[in-house]
Scaffold this motif. Structure first.
Motif, PDB file in Angstrom:
ATOM      1  N   THR A  10       0.861  -1.180   0.000  1.00 38.20           N
ATOM      2  CA  THR A  10       0.000   0.000   0.000  1.00 38.20           C
ATOM      3  C   THR A  10       0.895   1.227   0.000  1.00 38.20           C
ATOM      4  O   THR A  10       1.792   1.349   0.847  1.00 38.20           O
ATOM      5  CB  THR A  10      -0.918   0.016   1.242  1.00 38.20           C
ATOM      6  N   ALA A  11       0.658   2.121  -0.937  1.00 32.80           N
ATOM      7  CA  ALA A  11       1.467   3.328  -1.055  1.00 32.80           C
ATOM      8  C   ALA A  11       1.303   4.214   0.176  1.00 32.80           C
ATOM      9  O   ALA A  11       0.255   4.227   0.826  1.00 32.80           O
ATOM     10  CB  ALA A  11       1.064   4.099  -2.310  1.00 32.80           C
ATOM     11  N   ALA A  12       2.357   4.970   0.472  1.00 27.32           N
ATOM     12  CA  ALA A  12       2.305   5.948   1.555  1.00 27.32           C
ATOM     13  C   ALA A  12       1.318   7.047   1.186  1.00 27.32           C
ATOM     14  O   ALA A  12       1.054   7.301   0.002  1.00 27.32           O
ATOM     15  CB  ALA A  12       3.697   6.542   1.782  1.00 27.32           C
ATOM     16  N   GLU A  13       0.782   7.715   2.174  1.00 23.63           N
ATOM     17  CA  GLU A  13      -0.173   8.799   1.926  1.00 23.63           C
ATOM     18  C   GLU A  13       0.458   9.860   1.032  1.00 23.63           C
ATOM     19  O   GLU A  13       1.599  10.279   1.241  1.00 23.63           O
ATOM     20  CB  GLU A  13      -0.613   9.426   3.247  1.00 23.63           C
ATOM     21  N   GLY A  14      -0.262  10.248  -0.013  1.00 25.90           N
ATOM     22  CA  GLY A  14       0.210  11.254  -0.947  1.00 25.90           C
ATOM     23  C   GLY A  14       1.148  10.713  -2.012  1.00 25.90           C
ATOM     24  O   GLY A  14       1.645  11.472  -2.834  1.00 25.90           O
ATOM     25  N   ASN A  19       6.128   1.344  -3.677  1.00 22.51           N
ATOM     26  CA  ASN A  19       7.445   0.745  -3.456  1.00 22.51           C
ATOM     27  C   ASN A  19       7.833   0.917  -1.993  1.00 22.51           C
ATOM     28  O   ASN A  19       7.616   1.989  -1.410  1.00 22.51           O
ATOM     29  CB  ASN A  19       8.501   1.409  -4.339  1.00 22.51           C
ATOM     30  N   ILE A  20       8.439  -0.109  -1.428  1.00 19.99           N
ATOM     31  CA  ILE A  20       8.867  -0.049  -0.040  1.00 19.99           C
ATOM     32  C   ILE A  20       9.822   1.127   0.174  1.00 19.99           C
ATOM     33  O   ILE A  20       9.702   1.864   1.151  1.00 19.99           O
ATOM     34  CB  ILE A  20       9.543  -1.381   0.385  1.00 19.99           C
ATOM     35  N   CYS A  21      10.740   1.343  -0.772  1.00 17.77           N
ATOM     36  CA  CYS A  21      11.710   2.434  -0.642  1.00 17.77           C
ATOM     37  C   CYS A  21      11.051   3.809  -0.737  1.00 17.77           C
ATOM     38  O   CYS A  21      11.659   4.818  -0.381  1.00 17.77           O
ATOM     39  CB  CYS A  21      12.837   2.296  -1.662  1.00 17.77           C
ATOM     40  N   GLN A  22       9.799   3.860  -1.180  1.00 16.55           N
ATOM     41  CA  GLN A  22       9.048   5.115  -1.259  1.00 16.55           C
ATOM     42  C   GLN A  22       8.106   5.273  -0.069  1.00 16.55           C
ATOM     43  O   GLN A  22       7.209   6.115  -0.073  1.00 16.55           O
ATOM     44  CB  GLN A  22       8.236   5.167  -2.566  1.00 16.55           C
ATOM     45  N   ALA A  24       6.061   2.778   1.209  1.00 13.77           N
ATOM     46  CA  ALA A  24       4.886   1.893   1.191  1.00 13.77           C
ATOM     47  C   ALA A  24       4.962   0.900   2.354  1.00 13.77           C
ATOM     48  O   ALA A  24       6.037   0.612   2.881  1.00 13.77           O
ATOM     49  CB  ALA A  24       4.818   1.126  -0.122  1.00 13.77           C
ATOM     50  N   THR A  25       3.815   0.396   2.726  1.00 12.39           N
ATOM     51  CA  THR A  25       3.758  -0.674   3.715  1.00 12.39           C
ATOM     52  C   THR A  25       3.408  -1.972   2.993  1.00 12.39           C
ATOM     53  O   THR A  25       2.816  -1.952   1.906  1.00 12.39           O
ATOM     54  CB  THR A  25       2.708  -0.385   4.800  1.00 12.39           C
TER      55      THR A  25
END
Length: 103
Positions: A10-14, A19-22, A24-25
């Motif tokens: 799941t992508a980070a908010e915004g 990607n985990i490096c971006q 994400a969880t």
């Protein structure tokens, strides 16, 4: 020829990239029989001993987005709790043994 672990990111908010490096969880997930068959087939088509297959679940079934021939293990190991590196080494050792027996 088998799925060792699977995760759903799941992508980070915004952020639109998951990607985990971006940021994400990731959580462990179970694949349907159709999804498992698809990821194995995609990996085989490209001749991969191991791979990471990114796909989306759609009403028409799973759709492959990307195949990673050299996937990072941090996200999948963290999500699944499976130490994947030793499994890769064991598979390589099995291949070498089979080739030695065939020679």
């Amino acid at each position: 020829n088998k799925v060792v672990a699977a995760m759903e990111r799941t992508a980070a908010e915004g952020e639109f990239r998951a990607n985990i490096c971006q940021g994400a969880t990731a959580v462990e997930t179970n694949l349907t029989a159709e999804e498992e068959a698809m990821v194995i087939q995609v990996s085989q088509i490209f001749g991969c001993l191991m791979s990471g297959v990114d796909f989306m679940r759609t009403p028409q079934g799973p759709i492959c987005l990307e195949l990673n021939k050299k996937p990072g293990l941090t996200g999948i190991e963290g999500a699944s709790g499976i130490d994947i590196a030793p499994l890769i080494i064991q598979e390589l050792e099995n291949i070498v043994k089979q080739k030695q027996l065939a020679a």
